[in-house]
Design an enzyme around this catalytic site. Sequence first.
Site, PDB file in Angstrom:
ATOM      1  N   GLY A  11      -8.306  11.007  -2.059  1.00  9.20           N
ATOM      2  CA  GLY A  11      -8.492   9.889  -2.993  1.00  9.20           C
ATOM      3  C   GLY A  11      -9.000   8.692  -2.206  1.00  9.20           C
ATOM      4  NE  ARG A  12      -7.850   3.935  -5.448  1.00 10.99           N
ATOM      5  CZ  ARG A  12      -7.599   4.198  -6.731  1.00 10.99           C
ATOM      6  NH1 ARG A  12      -8.564   4.126  -7.619  1.00 10.99           N
ATOM      7  NH2 ARG A  12      -6.386   4.503  -7.135  1.00 10.99           N
ATOM      8  CB  ILE A  13      -5.415   5.901   0.804  1.00 10.37           C
ATOM      9  CG1 ILE A  13      -5.074   4.682  -0.064  1.00 10.37           C
ATOM     10  CG2 ILE A  13      -4.845   5.712   2.221  1.00 10.37           C
ATOM     11  CD1 ILE A  13      -3.601   4.512  -0.395  1.00 10.37           C
ATOM     12  CB  THR A  66       0.885   6.291   4.779  1.00  9.73           C
ATOM     13  OG1 THR A  66      -0.302   7.054   4.487  1.00  9.73           O
ATOM     14  CG2 THR A  66       0.958   6.017   6.261  1.00  9.73           C
ATOM     15  CB  SER A  67       1.672   9.716   0.278  1.00 16.49           C
ATOM     16  OG  SER A  67       2.527  10.798   0.612  1.00 16.49           O
ATOM     17  NE  ARG A  68       5.670   5.822  -3.894  1.00 17.54           N
ATOM     18  CZ  ARG A  68       4.816   4.859  -3.551  1.00 17.54           C
ATOM     19  NH1 ARG A  68       4.328   4.811  -2.321  1.00 17.54           N
ATOM     20  NH2 ARG A  68       4.451   3.937  -4.428  1.00 17.54           N
ATOM     21  CD  GLU A  72      10.666   4.485   0.970  1.00 20.48           C
ATOM     22  OE1 GLU A  72      10.385   3.410   0.405  1.00 20.48           O
ATOM     23  OE2 GLU A  72       9.819   5.310   1.316  1.00 20.48           O
ATOM     24  CG  HIS A  83       7.225   2.030   1.607  1.00 21.90           C
ATOM     25  ND1 HIS A  83       7.712   2.822   0.603  1.00 21.90           N
ATOM     26  CD2 HIS A  83       5.910   1.864   1.320  1.00 21.90           C
ATOM     27  CE1 HIS A  83       6.741   3.114  -0.266  1.00 21.90           C
ATOM     28  NE2 HIS A  83       5.634   2.536   0.171  1.00 21.90           N
TER      29      HIS A  83
HETATM   30  C1  GLV Z   1       2.980   1.362  -1.985  1.00 21.00           C
HETATM   31  O1  GLV Z   1       3.568   2.294  -1.518  1.00 21.00           O
HETATM   32  C2  GLV Z   1       2.172   1.448  -3.143  1.00 21.00           C
HETATM   33  O2  GLV Z   1       2.205   2.467  -3.845  1.00 21.00           O
HETATM   34  O3  GLV Z   1       1.449   0.477  -3.434  1.00 21.00           O
END
Ligand code: GLV
Length: 323
Positions: free
Chosen positions: A156-158, A236-238, A267, A286
Amino acid sequence: MKPRVYITRRIPEEALKIIAGRCDYRMWDSEDERVPRDVLESEVGQVDGLYTLLTERVDPDLLNRAPGLKVVANMAVGYDNVDVEECSRRGVVVTNTPGVLTETTADLAFALMMAAARRVPEAERFLRGGKWKTWSPMLLTGVDVFGATLGLIGLGRIGQAVAKRAKGFSMPVLYSGRSRRPDLEDALGVEWRGLDDLLRESDFVSIHVPLTETTRGMIGSREIALMKPTAVLVNTSRGPVVREPDLYEALREKRIFAAGLDVFETEPLPSDSPFLGLPNVVLLPHIGSASVATRTKMAVMAARNLVQVLSGQRPDNPVNHIM
Ligand code: GLV
């Protein structure tokens, strides 16, 4: 009468002004403490709009207490904290903050790759701990990033933004995802692989999928076992996309080289998390999108979405399409 809004945390002034100009608002006025659930439950009883962070669960129980609710504006691109289906059923618009955090989050994914590969936090702890006696040939040696193969789970974008960075490091880039993207394969010079092949072939695996019922737990012992013993896993997602106990075991037994995690199943990370005892995992609280500029943009974007819905306009960033 102005619409009534509840904001679940102190937000930047610029964003607050947008809301204050059009709405009567109440806010949980703390930087770093979550609104207690009972306070949130009682506040939503009176409101037309709710401005939330990813720390709040918007579930059927909360929605039951909010009969007048028209919009949930989430200050995050991910919205797994919001029961979107239930919101749609009740005619509540849900919005998020896509786009503005793409590059900032990709920067952090890359930082985690490099930090885990080159043992940066561990090396710093070593120095600060007074353990540095002399330069030694194999002291704190890691794995190379330049030229290594990167596997992106999700393009996706990231994911795409990480792929662009990887090109500067001469990294062959593989990706897996729900669907193939031939357009992007040419534009970014990335190659598609099924998940298992991607895990087998990559030196770095970076996760860029949203948390859904399909992605929950998608990386567990079976998947980690396919990775190279020198590989690095970055998330870095969930958190719940990775089965934490399985990753912990793999790291403890050095079945992969290291991991870099910005997100966790729970978290904040509990103080008794076994990860805290491992040297080969970099742990961050996070902060993927945490630059001043990006967090300000996200806060403003969420405020605009909120006010748009409450003024009867279609919001810029709807998650459900009910207006
Ligand atoms: C951060 O984790 C977001 O989803 O913006």
